[in-house]
Design a protein around this motif. Structure first.
Motif, PDB file in Angstrom:
ATOM      1  N   ILE A  93       0.831  -1.208   0.000  1.00 59.38           N
ATOM      2  CA  ILE A  93       0.000   0.000   0.000  1.00 59.38           C
ATOM      3  C   ILE A  93       0.865   1.257   0.000  1.00 59.38           C
ATOM      4  CG2 ILE A  93      -1.662   1.337   1.345  1.00 59.38           C
ATOM      5  CD1 ILE A  93      -2.823  -1.335   2.317  1.00 59.38           C
ATOM      6  N   ASP A  94       1.874   1.293   0.866  1.00 58.43           N
ATOM      7  CA  ASP A  94       2.704   2.494   0.992  1.00 58.43           C
ATOM      8  C   ASP A  94       3.501   2.775  -0.275  1.00 58.43           C
ATOM      9  OD1 ASP A  94       1.765   2.846   3.532  1.00 58.43           O
ATOM     10  OD2 ASP A  94       3.736   3.202   4.417  1.00 58.43           O
ATOM     11  N   VAL A  95       4.192   1.756  -0.768  1.00 57.48           N
ATOM     12  CA  VAL A  95       5.005   1.972  -1.965  1.00 57.48           C
ATOM     13  C   VAL A  95       4.106   2.163  -3.181  1.00 57.48           C
ATOM     14  CG1 VAL A  95       6.853   1.029  -3.408  1.00 57.48           C
ATOM     15  CG2 VAL A  95       6.898   0.660  -0.949  1.00 57.48           C
ATOM     16  N   GLY A  96       2.932   1.537  -3.159  1.00 57.84           N
ATOM     17  CA  GLY A  96       1.978   1.773  -4.237  1.00 57.84           C
ATOM     18  C   GLY A  96       1.570   3.232  -4.308  1.00 57.84           C
ATOM     19  N   PHE A  97       1.354   3.852  -3.134  1.00 57.26           N
ATOM     20  CA  PHE A  97       1.021   5.279  -3.098  1.00 57.26           C
ATOM     21  C   PHE A  97       2.168   6.114  -3.657  1.00 57.26           C
ATOM     22  CE2 PHE A  97       1.087   9.340  -0.706  1.00 57.26           C
ATOM     23  CZ  PHE A  97      -0.088   9.889  -1.190  1.00 57.26           C
ATOM     24  N   ILE A  98       3.398   5.764  -3.289  1.00 54.52           N
ATOM     25  CA  ILE A  98       4.565   6.493  -3.805  1.00 54.52           C
ATOM     26  C   ILE A  98       4.633   6.395  -5.325  1.00 54.52           C
ATOM     27  CG2 ILE A  98       7.097   6.458  -3.887  1.00 54.52           C
ATOM     28  CD1 ILE A  98       7.038   5.584  -0.932  1.00 54.52           C
ATOM     29  N   ALA A  99       4.377   5.197  -5.859  1.00 54.26           N
ATOM     30  CA  ALA A  99       4.441   4.995  -7.309  1.00 54.26           C
ATOM     31  C   ALA A  99       3.331   5.764  -8.028  1.00 54.26           C
ATOM     32  CB  ALA A  99       4.342   3.509  -7.628  1.00 54.26           C
ATOM     33  N   VAL A 100       2.126   5.749  -7.467  1.00 57.02           N
ATOM     34  CA  VAL A 100       1.002   6.461  -8.098  1.00 57.02           C
ATOM     35  C   VAL A 100       1.247   7.969  -8.075  1.00 57.02           C
ATOM     36  CG1 VAL A 100      -1.453   7.012  -7.883  1.00 57.02           C
ATOM     37  CG2 VAL A 100      -0.684   4.647  -7.625  1.00 57.02           C
ATOM     38  N   GLN A 122      -2.319  10.433   2.087  1.00 54.49           N
ATOM     39  CA  GLN A 122      -1.403  10.835   3.145  1.00 54.49           C
ATOM     40  C   GLN A 122      -1.762  10.186   4.479  1.00 54.49           C
ATOM     41  OE1 GLN A 122       1.446  12.468   2.963  1.00 54.49           O
ATOM     42  NE2 GLN A 122       1.252  12.886   0.778  1.00 54.49           N
ATOM     43  N   VAL A 123      -3.067  10.057   4.758  1.00 54.47           N
ATOM     44  CA  VAL A 123      -3.494   9.408   6.001  1.00 54.47           C
ATOM     45  C   VAL A 123      -3.080   7.943   6.003  1.00 54.47           C
ATOM     46  CG1 VAL A 123      -5.485   8.698   7.380  1.00 54.47           C
ATOM     47  CG2 VAL A 123      -5.424  10.994   6.357  1.00 54.47           C
ATOM     48  N   VAL A 124      -3.350   7.247   4.883  1.00 51.41           N
ATOM     49  CA  VAL A 124      -2.977   5.829   4.774  1.00 51.41           C
ATOM     50  C   VAL A 124      -1.460   5.679   4.817  1.00 51.41           C
ATOM     51  CG1 VAL A 124      -3.077   3.790   3.301  1.00 51.41           C
ATOM     52  CG2 VAL A 124      -5.060   5.297   3.486  1.00 51.41           C
ATOM     53  N   PHE A 125      -0.769   6.573   4.119  1.00 50.85           N
ATOM     54  CA  PHE A 125       0.689   6.530   4.035  1.00 50.85           C
ATOM     55  C   PHE A 125       1.322   6.685   5.407  1.00 50.85           C
ATOM     56  CE2 PHE A 125       4.700   8.768   2.435  1.00 50.85           C
ATOM     57  CZ  PHE A 125       5.301   7.585   2.046  1.00 50.85           C
ATOM     58  N   SER A 126       0.848   7.665   6.178  1.00 48.93           N
ATOM     59  CA  SER A 126       1.399   7.899   7.516  1.00 48.93           C
ATOM     60  C   SER A 126       1.128   6.721   8.449  1.00 48.93           C
ATOM     61  CB  SER A 126       0.801   9.178   8.107  1.00 48.93           C
ATOM     62  OG  SER A 126       1.094  10.298   7.296  1.00 48.93           O
TER      63      SER A 126
END
Length: 348
Positions: A93-100, A122-126
């Motif tokens: 999930i985290d790296v997926g957010f970075i890639a998107v 940002q909420v999910v990432f944190s």
């Protein structure tokens, strides 16, 4: 053929959710590498694909290490499997957010823009950062209560995972220490983005080294973060090298000697982690060390080399001691073999 089958069977026994994550991160590495070549978009004068590439490689290495390690733990096996699964899902999930975010041409870290996708992300990432840290911390604690292989490997894993957790902790420390208040930068399309927080200490993000993007103008907490995060791979590699050399060097066949030399590697590497953290917190770039940093590095090298030399010298002395312990070179050795030799001489 048998060795290949055994190796394949060994890999099949690794933690499957983590290996799925590793496969996904490997695919990201390929995509990001291709993006570096064909996509000219930039953030702070660096390719938008540099960050996904770095995170992909890091998670491939760390994820594969955990996937190999967790099935070898004998205590709380179900808990360990659950922690590994939590790490895998959170990492995806985290790296997926970075890639998107990279594909969108905008920032993943410190981005406070109010569009819905970024706000939710940002909420999910944190939250994910806390999950990754928590799972690794619990695994590190469980390693304190069980052995994995010989003494050298056990301590390499214990200290390595522990130092990795400390390296992860620096990721959350970055925002509080390095933050200088909000600032406005441009995304890959020239649109304004507000960032709250930064990796640099004493200098804003940007003007970084190739690929790593670590600051060349000031301190950067990503340096010790990286060194700490991948300490377990360095320590395990040291154990593997010592074990391989033991086939040719007789004094390395002692488990105690290999454990001592692994300890020397651990001490030297931990000192390097401490020095780079201290250097970053003083706002000093990795590539522009001052006299104090050079002195600390020199002391580390000298002490590490001295400890290694002492361990090797003691190991070689202990190897030859039995043959020269109170006997002339031609005297029969003590013990059962020597007794049989003397009995046979007397009978003749």
């Amino acid at each position: 053929m048998n060795q290949l089958s055994d190796a394949f069977a060994e890999v099949r026994s690794w933690h499957r959710p983590l290996m799925i994550m590793v496969a996904a991160m490997s695919a990201l590495v390929v995509v990001a590498s291709f993006g570096l070549l064909v996509d000219g978009r930039e953030l702070l004068r660096a390719s938008i694909w540099e960050k996904p590439l770095k995170f992909g490689v890091s998670f491939v290495i760390y994820g594969a290490t955990l996937a190999w390690l967790l099935p070898k733990l004998r205590l709380a096996r179900r808990t360990m499997w659950t922690l590994g699964t939590a790490f895998a899902v959170t990492g995806l999930i985290d790296v997926g957010f970075i890639a998107v975010q990279a594909a969108r041409g905008t920032y993943s870290h410190f981005n406070t823009n109010t569009d819905a996708f970024n706000q939710i992300g940002q909420v999910v990432f944190s939250s994910g950062v806390v999950g990754l840290f928590g799972a690794s911390l619990l695994i590190a604690v469980m390693l304190l209560f069980q052995r994995v292989g010989d003494t050298a490997l056990t301590w390499a894993l214990r200290v390595g995972i522990g130092l990795s957790v400390i390296g992860m902790a620096l990721a959350s420390f970055i925002r509080g220490w390095a933050a200088t208040g909000p600032r406005t930068v441009e995304d890959a399309y020239g649109d304004p983005v507000t960032l709250l927080g930064q990796h640099g200490v004493g200098a804003p993000d940007g003007d970084g080294m190739p690929i790593t993007n670590w600051s060349t103008a000031g301190g950067d907490l990503r340096v010790p973060h990286f060194i700490g995060l991948h300490s377990v791979q360095v320590f395990v590699l040291a154990v593997l090298v010592l074990t391989a050399l033991a086939a040719r060097i007789s004094w390395l066949r002692s488990e105690r000697v290999r454990a001592q030399l692994t300890g020397v590697v651990i001490l030297g590497y931990t000192a390097l982690f401490a020095i780079t953290t201290w250097q970053a917190l003083r706002g000093q770039s990795l590539v522009h060390p001052d006299t104090a940093t050079w002195t600390a590095l020199a002391v580390t090298v000298v002490v590490t080399a001295l400890l290694a030399a002492l361990a090797i010298s003691a190991a070689r002395r202990s190897e030859v001691a039995p043959a020269g312990d109170g006997h002339s070179p031609g005297a029969p050795p003590r013990g059962p073999v020597g007794s049989l030799s003397r009995d046979h001489t007397a009978a003749r």
